[in-house]
Design a protein around this motif. Structure first.
Motif, PDB file in Angstrom:
ATOM      1  N   GLY A  54       3.511  11.928 -38.167  1.00  0.00           N
ATOM      2  CA  GLY A  54       4.492  12.214 -37.187  1.00  0.00           C
ATOM      3  C   GLY A  54       5.015  13.632 -37.183  1.00  0.00           C
ATOM      4  O   GLY A  54       5.887  13.828 -36.806  1.00  0.00           O
ATOM      5  N   ALA A  55       4.141  14.601 -37.916  1.00  0.00           N
ATOM      6  CA  ALA A  55       4.671  16.021 -37.960  1.00  0.00           C
ATOM      7  C   ALA A  55       4.625  16.424 -36.134  1.00  0.00           C
ATOM      8  O   ALA A  55       3.547  16.209 -35.478  1.00  0.00           O
ATOM      9  N   LEU A  56       5.705  17.126 -36.034  1.00  0.00           N
ATOM     10  CA  LEU A  56       5.751  17.247 -34.377  1.00  0.00           C
ATOM     11  C   LEU A  56       5.109  18.478 -33.837  1.00  0.00           C
ATOM     12  O   LEU A  56       5.101  19.506 -34.496  1.00  0.00           O
ATOM     13  N   VAL A  57       4.402  18.312 -32.654  1.00  0.00           N
ATOM     14  CA  VAL A  57       4.127  19.507 -31.951  1.00  0.00           C
ATOM     15  C   VAL A  57       5.289  20.560 -31.475  1.00  0.00           C
ATOM     16  O   VAL A  57       6.248  20.078 -31.282  1.00  0.00           O
ATOM     17  N   ALA A  58       4.992  21.759 -31.719  1.00  0.00           N
ATOM     18  CA  ALA A  58       6.246  22.692 -31.307  1.00  0.00           C
ATOM     19  C   ALA A  58       6.702  22.331 -29.977  1.00  0.00           C
ATOM     20  O   ALA A  58       5.962  22.103 -28.963  1.00  0.00           O
ATOM     21  N   ALA A  59       7.959  22.304 -30.102  1.00  0.00           N
ATOM     22  CA  ALA A  59       8.523  21.891 -28.432  1.00  0.00           C
ATOM     23  C   ALA A  59       8.066  22.965 -27.286  1.00  0.00           C
ATOM     24  O   ALA A  59       7.802  22.479 -26.167  1.00  0.00           O
ATOM     25  N   GLU A  60       7.952  24.086 -27.605  1.00  0.00           N
ATOM     26  CA  GLU A  60       7.389  25.057 -26.564  1.00  0.00           C
ATOM     27  C   GLU A  60       5.923  24.744 -26.231  1.00  0.00           C
ATOM     28  O   GLU A  60       5.513  25.040 -25.167  1.00  0.00           O
ATOM     29  N   SER A  61       5.274  24.027 -27.055  1.00  0.00           N
ATOM     30  CA  SER A  61       3.779  23.879 -26.631  1.00  0.00           C
ATOM     31  C   SER A  61       3.459  22.367 -25.831  1.00  0.00           C
ATOM     32  O   SER A  61       2.455  22.041 -25.702  1.00  0.00           O
ATOM     33  N   ARG A  62       4.578  21.830 -25.793  1.00  0.00           N
ATOM     34  CA  ARG A  62       4.556  20.257 -25.372  1.00  0.00           C
ATOM     35  C   ARG A  62       4.407  20.434 -23.687  1.00  0.00           C
ATOM     36  O   ARG A  62       5.266  21.043 -23.113  1.00  0.00           O
ATOM     37  N   GLN A  63       3.447  19.604 -23.129  1.00  0.00           N
ATOM     38  CA  GLN A  63       3.375  19.738 -21.612  1.00  0.00           C
ATOM     39  C   GLN A  63       3.945  18.499 -21.037  1.00  0.00           C
ATOM     40  O   GLN A  63       3.721  17.144 -21.595  1.00  0.00           O
ATOM     41  N   PRO A  64       4.716  18.336 -19.934  1.00  0.00           N
ATOM     42  CA  PRO A  64       5.408  17.490 -19.546  1.00  0.00           C
ATOM     43  C   PRO A  64       4.182  16.378 -18.807  1.00  0.00           C
ATOM     44  O   PRO A  64       3.460  16.870 -18.158  1.00  0.00           O
ATOM     45  N   ALA A  65       4.658  14.921 -18.840  1.00  0.00           N
ATOM     46  CA  ALA A  65       3.873  14.030 -18.180  1.00  0.00           C
ATOM     47  C   ALA A  65       4.402  14.279 -16.568  1.00  0.00           C
ATOM     48  O   ALA A  65       5.172  14.523 -16.120  1.00  0.00           O
ATOM     49  N   LEU A  66       3.107  14.071 -15.984  1.00  0.00           N
ATOM     50  CA  LEU A  66       3.184  14.243 -14.388  1.00  0.00           C
ATOM     51  C   LEU A  66       2.484  13.059 -13.531  1.00  0.00           C
ATOM     52  O   LEU A  66       1.597  12.408 -14.606  1.00  0.00           O
ATOM     53  N   ALA A  67       2.674  12.999 -12.399  1.00  0.00           N
ATOM     54  CA  ALA A  67       1.700  11.881 -11.673  1.00  0.00           C
ATOM     55  C   ALA A  67       0.252  12.127 -11.762  1.00  0.00           C
ATOM     56  O   ALA A  67      -0.441  11.209 -11.704  1.00  0.00           O
ATOM     57  N   SER A  68      -0.161  13.513 -12.205  1.00  0.00           N
ATOM     58  CA  SER A  68      -1.502  13.578 -12.434  1.00  0.00           C
ATOM     59  C   SER A  68      -2.005  13.647 -13.667  1.00  0.00           C
ATOM     60  O   SER A  68      -3.175  13.944 -13.809  1.00  0.00           O
ATOM     61  N   THR A  69      -1.239  13.178 -14.416  1.00  0.00           N
ATOM     62  CA  THR A  69      -1.686  13.000 -15.909  1.00  0.00           C
ATOM     63  C   THR A  69      -2.636  12.010 -16.061  1.00  0.00           C
ATOM     64  O   THR A  69      -2.596  10.873 -15.370  1.00  0.00           O
ATOM     65  N   ILE A  70      -3.788  12.199 -16.860  1.00  0.00           N
ATOM     66  CA  ILE A  70      -4.848  11.511 -17.057  1.00  0.00           C
ATOM     67  C   ILE A  70      -4.571  10.240 -18.386  1.00  0.00           C
ATOM     68  O   ILE A  70      -4.099  11.142 -19.575  1.00  0.00           O
ATOM     69  N   PHE A  71      -4.661   9.270 -18.428  1.00  0.00           N
ATOM     70  CA  PHE A  71      -4.831   8.513 -19.333  1.00  0.00           C
ATOM     71  C   PHE A  71      -5.805   7.807 -19.857  1.00  0.00           C
ATOM     72  O   PHE A  71      -6.613   7.396 -19.137  1.00  0.00           O
ATOM     73  N   ASP A  72      -6.247   7.456 -21.183  1.00  0.00           N
ATOM     74  CA  ASP A  72      -7.115   6.501 -21.675  1.00  0.00           C
ATOM     75  C   ASP A  72      -6.878   5.006 -21.086  1.00  0.00           C
ATOM     76  O   ASP A  72      -5.891   4.745 -21.554  1.00  0.00           O
ATOM     77  N   LEU A  73      -7.818   4.673 -20.276  1.00  0.00           N
ATOM     78  CA  LEU A  73      -7.347   3.463 -19.686  1.00  0.00           C
ATOM     79  C   LEU A  73      -7.697   2.205 -20.621  1.00  0.00           C
ATOM     80  O   LEU A  73      -7.355   0.950 -20.432  1.00  0.00           O
ATOM     81  N   GLY A 110       0.866  -1.218  -0.121  1.00  0.00           N
ATOM     82  CA  GLY A 110       0.088  -0.006  -0.014  1.00  0.00           C
ATOM     83  C   GLY A 110       0.773   1.290   0.003  1.00  0.00           C
ATOM     84  O   GLY A 110       0.178   2.404  -0.049  1.00  0.00           O
ATOM     85  N   HIS A 111       2.149   1.146   0.070  1.00  0.00           N
ATOM     86  CA  HIS A 111       3.005   2.291   0.100  1.00  0.00           C
ATOM     87  C   HIS A 111       3.913   2.592  -1.059  1.00  0.00           C
ATOM     88  O   HIS A 111       4.239   1.642  -1.639  1.00  0.00           O
ATOM     89  N   PRO A 112       3.927   3.616  -1.889  1.00  0.00           N
ATOM     90  CA  PRO A 112       4.783   3.893  -3.017  1.00  0.00           C
ATOM     91  C   PRO A 112       6.115   3.427  -2.694  1.00  0.00           C
ATOM     92  O   PRO A 112       6.662   4.052  -1.922  1.00  0.00           O
ATOM     93  N   THR A 113       6.702   2.901  -3.681  1.00  0.00           N
ATOM     94  CA  THR A 113       8.048   2.825  -3.725  1.00  0.00           C
ATOM     95  C   THR A 113       8.739   3.235  -4.887  1.00  0.00           C
ATOM     96  O   THR A 113      10.175   3.398  -4.765  1.00  0.00           O
ATOM     97  N   ASP A 114       8.157   3.485  -5.932  1.00  0.00           N
ATOM     98  CA  ASP A 114       8.823   4.158  -7.069  1.00  0.00           C
ATOM     99  C   ASP A 114       7.680   4.839  -7.916  1.00  0.00           C
ATOM    100  O   ASP A 114       6.511   4.168  -7.891  1.00  0.00           O
ATOM    101  N   LEU A 115       8.107   5.870  -8.318  1.00  0.00           N
ATOM    102  CA  LEU A 115       6.804   6.626  -9.228  1.00  0.00           C
ATOM    103  C   LEU A 115       7.870   7.517  -9.979  1.00  0.00           C
ATOM    104  O   LEU A 115       8.762   8.029  -9.836  1.00  0.00           O
ATOM    105  N   VAL A 116       7.788   7.212 -11.571  1.00  0.00           N
ATOM    106  CA  VAL A 116       8.544   7.716 -12.636  1.00  0.00           C
ATOM    107  C   VAL A 116       7.571   8.280 -13.412  1.00  0.00           C
ATOM    108  O   VAL A 116       6.484   7.800 -14.179  1.00  0.00           O
ATOM    109  N   THR A 117       7.738   9.559 -14.085  1.00  0.00           N
ATOM    110  CA  THR A 117       7.165  10.048 -15.270  1.00  0.00           C
ATOM    111  C   THR A 117       7.966  10.564 -16.314  1.00  0.00           C
ATOM    112  O   THR A 117       9.178  11.162 -15.878  1.00  0.00           O
TER     113      THR A 117
END
Length: 362
Positions: A50-69, A31-38
């Motif tokens: 594969g056209a890239l989104v501008a680098a300055e517009s990219r948001q970093p993945a965080l622990a709070s990021t929501i994913f399609d499960l 029940g206790h986190p031992t590792d969290l990586v983003t």
């Protein structure tokens, strides 16, 4: 750099192409986190080429990021239905035709909830509801009238159709919509505030992008369900459609690991969880793993060889996985957007195995 982070970075760097643009891994012991990586960013590509989104517009993945499960939704659908079994409103072995009359003829009369949840109903793997039927009402009718491809109880066929039926069954029993049932019976009791169908604008802004689907007039998806069948049914189906964070998924896994309760809040009875997580396949049926009610058991393809013997869980097509290993007091979650910008670009089975092996070794 930890071994877990190095593993996720390896997938981010890929080779010819990155395996995903974003990934979050969370490992819990007792029940206790031992590792969290983003790692990575919520969106990297603007189109399927594969056209890239501008680098300055990219948001970093965080622990709070929501994913399609994706297909991990099936675990929540299973939990809802098992709460109804616990309440005596249905049973695992009564024919579903009592609730869904279209299952009242021929071999279909034999289909039970147990068959649906173990993928032994005889229903086919998939339908293309979004192309073959014109509207939501006709698609629901198609699901409920789908011809069998096998006799019930005699073989294993991983069936999204079966879980579409399971979601409709839960709605028919209760007279409530599946999103409400998931919230009322699973998410709210467990405090899963970031898990649910149909993310609103605030949650969608925290979501990792999935696939570019111009053939459906949808563009690049972000906060809208990836699975076409679920989308064609309004995004709230028993097979796919839930979004959530790693912490929420881990808490759900912790509930199962602890026999149906977390922090004094009970969702399922202990004997129900025991029934859910035991093998239900006939001995002669061997798809390379075993299967419980909604959960896959001992699958070395994604659990790794060390974890597989005592573990259960589920994966999702978008690049997600939940591993629960009660013998090791272990819950491990991997969430990625491996279908970004298109599903053919990557296979993350090796990353899933590596994360599972690292989790077992922590």
């Amino acid at each position: 750099m930890s071994r877990l982070k190095a593993t996720l970075v390896r997938g981010l760097e890929g080779g010819h192409r990155p395996l995903y643009s974003a990934a979050v891994a969370l490992i819990q012991r007792d029940g206790h986190p031992t590792d969290l990586v983003t790692v990575g960013h919520l969106s990297r590509y603007a189109d399927a080429d594969g056209a890239l989104v501008a680098a300055e517009s990219r948001q970093p993945a965080l622990a709070s990021t929501i994913f399609d499960l994706a297909s991990m939704t099936k675990l929540f659908t299973t939990a809802v239905l098992l709460t109804l079994v616990d309440e005596g409103r249905t049973s695992l072995d009564e024919p579903i035709a009592g609730w869904l009359p279209t299952f009242g003829d021929g071999e279909r009369r034999r289909i039970t909830l147990r068959h649906l949840l173990t993928h032994t109903s005889g229903l086919p793997a998939l339908l293309q509801l979004w192309t073959d039927w014109p509207d939501q009402a006709s698609r629901v009718r198609a699901v409920l009238r789908t011809p069998l491809v096998n006799r019930p109880g005699e073989s294993f066929e991983y069936s999204c159709v079966g879980f579409l039926v399971a979601g409709l069954l839960a709605e028919r029993i209760t007279g409530r919509r599946l999103p409400d049932l998931v919230q009322e019976r699973v998410c709210r009791p467990l405090g899963l505030t970031d898990t649910g169908f149909l993310p609103g604008p605030a949650r969608a802004a925290r979501a990792a992008a999935t696939e570019h689907q111009p053939h459906l007039g949808r563009g690049m998806l972000r906060g809208s369900v990836h699975d076409e069948n679920s989308w064609s049914l309004g995004g709230t189906a028993g097979n796919a459609g839930l979004f959530g964070t790693a912490a929420d998924v881990a808490r759900f896994g912790q509930m199962l690991r602890q026999g149906g309760a977390v922090d004094g809040v009970r969702v399922l009875r202990p004997d129900t969880v025991a029934e859910m997580t035991r093998d239900h396949l006939p001995p002669a049926v061997d798809p390379g793993f075993r299967h419980g009610l909604g959960v896959r058991i001992g699958d070395p393809h994604w659990m790794g060889t060390r974890a597989a013997a005592g573990a259960f869980g589920h994966t999702g097509f978008t690049g997600t996985a939940l591993l629960v290993d009660p013998g090791r007091d272990l819950v491990a979650v991997l969430l990625t957007n491996r279908v970004h910008p298109r599903r053919e670009w990557s296979d993350i089975a090796e990353i899933r195995r590596a994360v599972a092996e690292l989790a077992v070794g922590t």
